[in-house]
Design a protein around this motif. Structure first.
Motif, PDB file in Angstrom:
ATOM      1  N   THR A 300       0.808  -1.164   0.394  1.00  0.00           N
ATOM      2  CA  THR A 300       0.175  -0.034   0.010  1.00  0.00           C
ATOM      3  C   THR A 300       0.722   1.200  -0.043  1.00  0.00           C
ATOM      4  OG1 THR A 300      -1.830  -0.998   1.405  1.00  0.00           O
ATOM      5  CG2 THR A 300      -1.833   1.175   1.156  1.00  0.00           C
ATOM      6  N   ILE A 301       1.949   1.326   0.719  1.00  0.00           N
ATOM      7  CA  ILE A 301       2.745   2.267   0.743  1.00  0.00           C
ATOM      8  C   ILE A 301       3.426   2.671  -0.490  1.00  0.00           C
ATOM      9  CG2 ILE A 301       5.004   3.294   1.654  1.00  0.00           C
ATOM     10  CD1 ILE A 301       4.153   1.711   4.556  1.00  0.00           C
ATOM     11  N   ARG A 302       3.655   1.482  -1.141  1.00  0.00           N
ATOM     12  CA  ARG A 302       4.545   1.821  -2.481  1.00  0.00           C
ATOM     13  C   ARG A 302       3.400   2.469  -3.384  1.00  0.00           C
ATOM     14  NH1 ARG A 302       7.277  -3.134  -1.295  1.00  0.00           N
ATOM     15  NH2 ARG A 302       5.554  -4.532  -2.110  1.00  0.00           N
ATOM     16  N   HIS A 303       2.121   1.789  -3.447  1.00  0.00           N
ATOM     17  CA  HIS A 303       0.991   2.481  -4.366  1.00  0.00           C
ATOM     18  C   HIS A 303       0.969   4.009  -3.908  1.00  0.00           C
ATOM     19  CE1 HIS A 303       0.150  -1.089  -6.286  1.00  0.00           C
ATOM     20  NE2 HIS A 303      -0.170  -1.836  -5.223  1.00  0.00           N
ATOM     21  N   LEU A 304       1.018   4.287  -2.748  1.00  0.00           N
ATOM     22  CA  LEU A 304       0.809   5.670  -2.450  1.00  0.00           C
ATOM     23  C   LEU A 304       1.985   6.437  -3.022  1.00  0.00           C
ATOM     24  CD1 LEU A 304      -0.623   5.270   1.433  1.00  0.00           C
ATOM     25  CD2 LEU A 304      -1.690   6.081  -0.510  1.00  0.00           C
ATOM     26  N   LYS A 305       3.062   5.911  -2.730  1.00  0.00           N
ATOM     27  CA  LYS A 305       4.327   6.666  -3.407  1.00  0.00           C
ATOM     28  C   LYS A 305       4.279   6.887  -5.040  1.00  0.00           C
ATOM     29  CE  LYS A 305       8.365   8.412  -3.019  1.00  0.00           C
ATOM     30  NZ  LYS A 305       8.663   9.018  -4.195  1.00  0.00           N
ATOM     31  N   GLU A 306       3.578   5.847  -5.622  1.00  0.00           N
ATOM     32  CA  GLU A 306       3.294   6.058  -7.012  1.00  0.00           C
ATOM     33  C   GLU A 306       2.547   7.336  -7.212  1.00  0.00           C
ATOM     34  OE1 GLU A 306       2.285   2.457  -8.319  1.00  0.00           O
ATOM     35  OE2 GLU A 306       4.187   1.459  -8.304  1.00  0.00           O
ATOM     36  N   LEU A 307       1.543   7.161  -6.285  1.00  0.00           N
ATOM     37  CA  LEU A 307       0.500   8.340  -6.516  1.00  0.00           C
ATOM     38  C   LEU A 307       1.065   9.777  -6.144  1.00  0.00           C
ATOM     39  CD1 LEU A 307      -2.709   6.870  -4.714  1.00  0.00           C
ATOM     40  CD2 LEU A 307      -2.370   7.196  -6.978  1.00  0.00           C
ATOM     41  N   VAL A 308       2.140   9.616  -5.240  1.00  0.00           N
ATOM     42  CA  VAL A 308       2.577  10.961  -5.021  1.00  0.00           C
ATOM     43  C   VAL A 308       3.546  11.769  -6.456  1.00  0.00           C
ATOM     44  CG1 VAL A 308       4.772  12.166  -3.652  1.00  0.00           C
ATOM     45  CG2 VAL A 308       2.946  10.886  -2.472  1.00  0.00           C
ATOM     46  N   ASP A 309       4.167  10.487  -6.917  1.00  0.00           N
ATOM     47  CA  ASP A 309       5.095  10.753  -7.950  1.00  0.00           C
ATOM     48  C   ASP A 309       4.280  11.245  -9.172  1.00  0.00           C
ATOM     49  OD1 ASP A 309       7.243  10.167  -6.458  1.00  0.00           O
ATOM     50  OD2 ASP A 309       7.185   7.849  -7.517  1.00  0.00           O
ATOM     51  N   LEU A 310       3.160  10.739  -9.175  1.00  0.00           N
ATOM     52  CA  LEU A 310       2.023  11.291 -10.426  1.00  0.00           C
ATOM     53  C   LEU A 310       1.331  12.408 -10.047  1.00  0.00           C
ATOM     54  CD1 LEU A 310       0.373   7.925 -11.102  1.00  0.00           C
ATOM     55  CD2 LEU A 310       1.794   9.107 -12.705  1.00  0.00           C
ATOM     56  N   GLY A 311       1.470  13.105  -9.110  1.00  0.00           N
ATOM     57  CA  GLY A 311       0.986  14.212  -8.475  1.00  0.00           C
ATOM     58  C   GLY A 311      -0.532  14.201  -8.021  1.00  0.00           C
ATOM     59  N   ALA A 312      -1.066  12.843  -7.778  1.00  0.00           N
ATOM     60  CA  ALA A 312      -2.579  12.868  -7.535  1.00  0.00           C
ATOM     61  C   ALA A 312      -2.514  13.162  -6.104  1.00  0.00           C
ATOM     62  CB  ALA A 312      -3.056  11.199  -7.699  1.00  0.00           C
ATOM     63  N   ILE A 313      -1.448  12.980  -5.211  1.00  0.00           N
ATOM     64  CA  ILE A 313      -1.740  13.451  -3.742  1.00  0.00           C
ATOM     65  C   ILE A 313      -0.415  14.010  -3.427  1.00  0.00           C
ATOM     66  CG2 ILE A 313      -3.218  11.413  -3.234  1.00  0.00           C
ATOM     67  CD1 ILE A 313      -0.743   9.906  -2.047  1.00  0.00           C
ATOM     68  N   THR A 314      -0.533  14.880  -2.284  1.00  0.00           N
ATOM     69  CA  THR A 314       0.633  15.510  -1.751  1.00  0.00           C
ATOM     70  C   THR A 314       1.615  14.697  -0.971  1.00  0.00           C
ATOM     71  OG1 THR A 314      -0.316  16.397   0.320  1.00  0.00           O
ATOM     72  CG2 THR A 314      -0.715  17.688  -1.816  1.00  0.00           C
ATOM     73  N   GLN A 315       2.613  15.370  -0.849  1.00  0.00           N
ATOM     74  CA  GLN A 315       3.805  14.376   0.141  1.00  0.00           C
ATOM     75  C   GLN A 315       3.333  14.529   1.432  1.00  0.00           C
ATOM     76  OE1 GLN A 315       6.859  13.236  -0.922  1.00  0.00           O
ATOM     77  NE2 GLN A 315       7.243  12.347   1.206  1.00  0.00           N
ATOM     78  N   ASP A 316       2.467  15.824   1.801  1.00  0.00           N
ATOM     79  CA  ASP A 316       2.206  15.485   3.446  1.00  0.00           C
ATOM     80  C   ASP A 316       0.973  14.477   3.466  1.00  0.00           C
ATOM     81  OD1 ASP A 316       3.811  17.605   3.998  1.00  0.00           O
ATOM     82  OD2 ASP A 316       2.495  19.217   3.816  1.00  0.00           O
ATOM     83  N   GLU A 317       0.020  14.415   2.537  1.00  0.00           N
ATOM     84  CA  GLU A 317      -0.956  13.291   2.711  1.00  0.00           C
ATOM     85  C   GLU A 317      -0.268  11.869   2.714  1.00  0.00           C
ATOM     86  OE1 GLU A 317      -4.397  16.093   0.337  1.00  0.00           O
ATOM     87  OE2 GLU A 317      -2.926  14.530  -0.893  1.00  0.00           O
ATOM     88  N   PHE A 318       0.763  11.900   1.868  1.00  0.00           N
ATOM     89  CA  PHE A 318       1.456  10.306   1.997  1.00  0.00           C
ATOM     90  C   PHE A 318       2.282  10.162   3.126  1.00  0.00           C
ATOM     91  CE2 PHE A 318       5.807   8.519   1.350  1.00  0.00           C
ATOM     92  CZ  PHE A 318       5.437   7.307   0.880  1.00  0.00           C
ATOM     93  N   GLU A 319       2.728  10.980   3.830  1.00  0.00           N
ATOM     94  CA  GLU A 319       3.412  10.886   4.998  1.00  0.00           C
ATOM     95  C   GLU A 319       2.549  10.550   5.985  1.00  0.00           C
ATOM     96  OE1 GLU A 319       6.438  10.586   5.472  1.00  0.00           O
ATOM     97  OE2 GLU A 319       7.517  11.265   3.670  1.00  0.00           O
ATOM     98  N   HIS A 320       1.341  11.246   6.017  1.00  0.00           N
ATOM     99  CA  HIS A 320       0.244  11.013   7.099  1.00  0.00           C
ATOM    100  C   HIS A 320      -0.363   9.427   7.079  1.00  0.00           C
ATOM    101  CE1 HIS A 320      -2.969  11.694  10.010  1.00  0.00           C
ATOM    102  NE2 HIS A 320      -3.773  11.230   9.014  1.00  0.00           N
ATOM    103  N   LYS A 321      -0.567   9.019   5.581  1.00  0.00           N
ATOM    104  CA  LYS A 321      -1.041   7.824   5.569  1.00  0.00           C
ATOM    105  C   LYS A 321      -0.118   6.831   5.914  1.00  0.00           C
ATOM    106  CE  LYS A 321      -4.239   4.879   4.400  1.00  0.00           C
ATOM    107  NZ  LYS A 321      -5.437   4.811   5.496  1.00  0.00           N
ATOM    108  N   LYS A 322       1.393   7.028   5.440  1.00  0.00           N
ATOM    109  CA  LYS A 322       2.430   6.119   5.618  1.00  0.00           C
ATOM    110  C   LYS A 322       2.354   5.720   7.029  1.00  0.00           C
ATOM    111  CE  LYS A 322       6.730   7.405   5.567  1.00  0.00           C
ATOM    112  NZ  LYS A 322       8.069   7.534   5.107  1.00  0.00           N
ATOM    113  N   GLN A 323       2.456   6.842   8.145  1.00  0.00           N
ATOM    114  CA  GLN A 323       2.509   6.611   9.623  1.00  0.00           C
ATOM    115  C   GLN A 323       1.333   5.650   9.842  1.00  0.00           C
ATOM    116  OE1 GLN A 323       5.028   7.357  11.198  1.00  0.00           O
ATOM    117  NE2 GLN A 323       6.190   8.442   9.623  1.00  0.00           N
ATOM    118  N   GLU A 324       0.151   5.720   9.494  1.00  0.00           N
ATOM    119  CA  GLU A 324      -0.980   4.931   9.868  1.00  0.00           C
ATOM    120  C   GLU A 324      -0.394   3.667   9.626  1.00  0.00           C
ATOM    121  OE1 GLU A 324      -4.331   6.564   8.336  1.00  0.00           O
ATOM    122  OE2 GLU A 324      -4.730   8.160   9.599  1.00  0.00           O
TER     123      GLU A 324
END
Length: 329
Positions: A300-324
């Motif tokens: 799931t974290i890898r998929h989220l990172k891909e979304l960050v690279d594509l610009g679909a979500i922000t880095q802050d949103e990624f970090e928050h979800k990653k911590q969860e």
């Protein structure tokens, strides 16, 4: 030989003189029958050998036995003739209101906050004072100074105010978030705690106002971030919304990626990829014996990172979800 004075009066053109001695240096010889003029908002104190003889309120006096019996008795006691000059000092005290005196915390004060833990606070405001007891103020504060201004005592009073403010905050407030709605009550409590401090110096605290109680900029940023999170609400729903908006933007501008070196085909491919990636990121399958929870969370974290690279979500949103997700490992 000291000057022989026949008229005793004082005018303050600056507005910040609290006490003026006449004469300003040494003693003077005052002619018996001299005139003493004490204007409105003034008081005059005769001093001989360091001892205050009497306090004269507003009025015009002729220094004769008939209207100043205390001075007349003192002159007789020291052996002066009725027509002889006598030596003394006269202190004129300004009883007017000294307004708009500013106070503030030079250094932040430590405050134990129930929600933010240990933080440092700054505060500032204004206060006004008056001389309430001329004899006490003259003896305790002024002493033998020929000229005493309001800024001479300003620093001492400002430090006293900060000390009382710190005490009141620690006793009556649990968190800094309660202060804005209780600012008037806080001002009243601090003013009440200062009454004895000012009264002991012969002063009265006329007004006391707190303009602000603030936290350092880095703490303010955390408070703003916390408020933003509360406004967002459910983070998972917010991230889905952000991804949907990114898809809508890509659909409305299929050639927008060309400016960044991405062809139209890549933009179309992104449109097909994002839905699957969002499903994988936000609806991760439950772990099975063949699929440990660790692998599911990492995927799931890898998929989220891909979304960050594509610009679909922000880095802050990624970090928050990653911590969860990391908490589930």
């Amino acid at each position: 030989m000291p000057a022989l004075m026949e008229v005793l009066e004082f005018l303050d053109d600056s507005g910040n003189v609290m006490v003026q001695r006449v004469p300003s240096v040494g003693q003077c010889s005052i002619r018996w029958g001299a005139q003493l003029t004490v204007r409105e908002s003034q008081a005059a104190v005769f001093v001989r050998d360091g001892k205050a003889l009497d306090v004269f309120p507003t009025g015009r006096y002729v220094l004769e036995t008939q209207n100043v019996p205390v001075v007349g008795k003192w002159i007789t006691g020291f052996g002066y003739g009725p027509q002889s000059p006598f030596r003394a000092e006269v202190y004129f005290l300004n009883l007017k209101l000294f307004p708009n005196l500013r106070w503030g915390t030079r250094e932040p004060v430590v405050f134990r906050d129930a929600e933010l833990q240990m933080i440092r606070l700054r505060s500032n405001g204004i206060f006004s004072l008056q001389i309430a007891d001329p004899t006490v103020f003259l003896n305790k504060v002024v002493g033998t100074q020929g000229l005493y201004l309001d800024n001479h005592i300003h620093d001492y009073l400002r430090n006293t105010i900060v000390t009382r403010l710190t005490t009141v905050l620690g006793k009556h407030f649990k968190t800094i978030f309660d202060v804005p709605t209780e600012l008037d009550n806080l001002s009243l409590m601090v003013r009440s705690s200062l009454r004895d401090d000012f009264g002991g110096l012969g002063l009265s605290l006329h007004d006391f106002l707190i303009n602000s109680v603030s936290v350092p900029p880095n703490v303010q940023q955390l408070i703003d971030a916390r408020a933003g999170m509360a406004a967002v609400g459910n983070m998972d729903q917010f991230m889905r919304f952000k991804a949907a908006m990114a898809l809508e933007t890509a659909a409305d501008n299929p050639g927008g990626g060309a400016a960044a070196g991405v062809g139209v085909g890549a933009g179309v491919g992104l449109g097909f990829m994002l839905p699957q990636m969002m499903r994988d990121a936000f609806t991760a399958p439950h772990p099975t014996p063949e699929t440990p929870a660790t692998d599911t969370a990492l995927d799931t974290i890898r998929h989220l990172k891909e979304l960050v690279d594509l610009g679909a979500i922000t880095q802050d949103e990624f970090e928050h979800k990653k911590q969860e997700l990391l908490k589930e490992i």
